[in-house]
Design an enzyme around this catalytic site. Structure first.
Site, mmCIF file in Angstrom:
data_model
loop_
_atom_site.group_PDB
_atom_site.id
_atom_site.type_symbol
_atom_site.label_atom_id
_atom_site.label_comp_id
_atom_site.label_asym_id
_atom_site.label_seq_id
_atom_site.Cartn_x
_atom_site.Cartn_y
_atom_site.Cartn_z
ATOM 1 N N HIS A 151 71.084 5.871 25.838
ATOM 2 C CA HIS A 151 71.529 4.735 25.045
ATOM 3 C C HIS A 151 72.248 3.798 26.012
ATOM 4 O O HIS A 151 73.273 4.159 26.580
ATOM 5 C CB HIS A 151 72.466 5.201 23.930
ATOM 6 C CG HIS A 151 72.859 4.105 22.988
ATOM 7 N ND1 HIS A 151 73.423 4.350 21.761
ATOM 8 C CD2 HIS A 151 72.778 2.757 23.079
ATOM 9 C CE1 HIS A 151 73.665 3.208 21.144
ATOM 10 N NE2 HIS A 151 73.283 2.231 21.935
ATOM 11 N N ASN A 181 67.124 3.629 24.697
ATOM 12 C CA ASN A 181 67.644 3.388 23.351
ATOM 13 C C ASN A 181 68.637 2.236 23.412
ATOM 14 O O ASN A 181 69.463 2.170 24.319
ATOM 15 C CB ASN A 181 68.315 4.650 22.808
ATOM 16 C CG ASN A 181 68.900 4.457 21.423
ATOM 17 O OD1 ASN A 181 69.981 4.937 21.122
ATOM 18 N ND2 ASN A 181 68.196 3.747 20.558
ATOM 19 N N GLY A 182 68.535 1.329 22.437
ATOM 20 C CA GLY A 182 69.463 0.208 22.384
ATOM 21 C C GLY A 182 68.772 -1.142 22.368
ATOM 22 O O GLY A 182 67.974 -1.450 23.261
ATOM 23 N N CYS A 239 77.012 10.194 20.415
ATOM 24 C CA CYS A 239 77.642 9.691 19.198
ATOM 25 C C CYS A 239 79.134 9.429 19.442
ATOM 26 O O CYS A 239 79.876 10.344 19.801
ATOM 27 C CB CYS A 239 77.477 10.682 18.051
ATOM 28 S SG CYS A 239 78.238 10.123 16.503
ATOM 29 N N ALA A 264 66.401 3.188 16.303
ATOM 30 C CA ALA A 264 67.243 3.839 15.299
ATOM 31 C C ALA A 264 67.524 2.914 14.116
ATOM 32 O O ALA A 264 66.907 3.024 13.072
ATOM 33 C CB ALA A 264 68.547 4.320 15.939
#
Length: 410
Positions: A167, A203-204, A98, A227
């Site tokens: 990510h 992720n992404g 994050c 997400a």
């Protein structure tokens, strides 16, 4: 997925083929350790309450699929937070990706990427503190240098984690920047070469089932994490995601939220995130009408015309049936896979054995179990919620006697 990962949203996603859900909380681990756990005797909802409201809620039916993502910069506090909720989840994920100031200013999130000693000490502490059937995983971002990324991955994998999510953006990249998924292939191969039996998750820039297949083929990743797309449409995990969501999802979402006593403000926020294509001529106008009604509302009672009545209990039962049917399908697929694998093994043994008997070579050792020690999802013994079973074995909290509902026949 802070705020948008509410219980009703998660349940609709589980209904639509999501395999694991990573629950994100903005609350610091220090604050979370002070919460009080309360179980609703009717719905089975488990709430972790602060001084004035529920900070985090869950439901026993989602436990086999629920991973609690921790934001922490302190191994001891991370362990305390994990022990607080470990009876209600299947594992813990350390958020090392994050980039938001509320995480990085305290040394959490993406700040851990430049402090690998602290990052690995938290993962090691978690792995040592929680039972082996609970997984410990990590989610990171790419470092500017691929060489540095691989060095970090090596250290993280050696802490004993069960899976690693990458990510495919650096700390300074944002959603508008294209994810560099091409860098993941080398990471997947690197982890495989380490001989570690762990999954690498991408992720992404993945918006649905079709994207997930594309990304897996391009990177070799074992799975894909979605997400932002899931915020817009909880059914994006399905090969046939919902359209006209203001008609196909919003009414049921409101009914389920009221039944589960989900906070109206949180419900309203999640509803505001939902978007989907229109297939009907008046779809855009009707969506605008529904949105305006929700925006003006101050409570569930203000949107009864959108909800179409309060039948949330029936909506919940329908989700239970869908999850149970999905699990039955997963069991069947696993059994077929095991049978196929066993047939292949027996075929090889048969072609290699002597004419006299099967002989175990001297000095043969039993194979080592998976490093995580965690069972497959399909092997986890599900405990049904109090609403259905009339019992609440998930918690020592006394559950008043209620009449169990008839179980659906699948």
């Amino acid at each position: 997925m802070v705020r948008s990962g509410a219980v009703p949203t998660r349940l609709f996603r589980f209904e639509n083929m999501v395999l694991l859900w990573y629950g994100v909380q903005k609350l610091s681990t220090k604050q979370f350790c002070t919460l009080k756990r309360v179980v609703d005797p009717v719905t089975g909802v488990v709430s972790y309450n602060g001084k004035s409201r529920a900070i985090w809620t869950t439901h026993p039916i989602e436990k086999p699929y629920l991973i609690y993502q921790i934001g922490s910069a302190d191994p001891e506090l991370a362990v305390q937070a994990a022990k607080t909720v470990m009876q209600d989840v299947s594992g813990f994920d350390l958020n090392c990706g994050c980039p938001k100031p509320f995480s990085t200013h305290a040394g959490m999130g993406a700040a851990l990427l430049t402090n690998p000693d602290l990052l690995c000490s938290i993962l090691t502490a978690l792995r040592q503190a929680v039972p082996p059937e609970l997984t410990v995983t990590a989610k990171i971002r790419l470092l500017p240098s691929q060489e540095d990324t691989l060095k970090l991955v090596e250290r993280i994998v050696n802490t004993g984690i069960s899976a690693l999510t990458v990510h495919c953006r650096t700390r300074n990249m944002r959603e508008r920047d294209r994810a560099t998924i091409e860098r993941l292939r080398e990471i997947v191969d690197f982890v495989k070469a380490m001989g570690k039996d762990i999954a690498v998750i991408e992720n992404g820039d993945c918006l649905g089932a079709e994207d997930a297949n594309r990304v897996r083929q391009a990177t070799g990743a074992h799975s894909v994490m979605i997400a932002r797309a899931a915020e817009s449409n909880p059914s994006c995990f399905s090969s046939t995601p919902l359209s006209d969501i203001h008609e196909t999802l919003v009414p049921a979402y409101i009914r389920l939220s009221k039944y589960l006593d989900n906070n109206w403000s949180l419900t309203k926020f999640c509803l505001s995130q939902f978007k989907s294509p229109h297939t009907k001529p008046n779809g855009k106008a009707e969506e605008r009408r529904v949105r305006e009604s929700i925006v003006k509302s101050r409570s569930f009672e203000d949107v009864v015309d959108v909800a179409g009545g309060w039948t949330g209990e029936e909506d919940f039962r329908e989700i239970v049936r869908a999850i149970e049917a999905r699990d039955a399908k997963v069991h069947e697929e696993l059994e077929q896979e095991e049978e196929a694998t066993m047939a292949d093994v027996l075929s090889r043994i048969s072609s290699q054995r002597s004419d006299n008997a099967y002989i175990t070579p001297p000095g043969t050792q039993n194979p080592h179990p998976p490093s995580s020690g965690a069972p497959l999802i399909a092997d986890i013994q599900r405990t049904l919620p109090a609403l259905i079973s009339g019992q609440d074995p998930m918690t020592p909290t006394h559950t008043p006697s209620i009449n169990p509902l008839p179980m659906p026949v699948l």
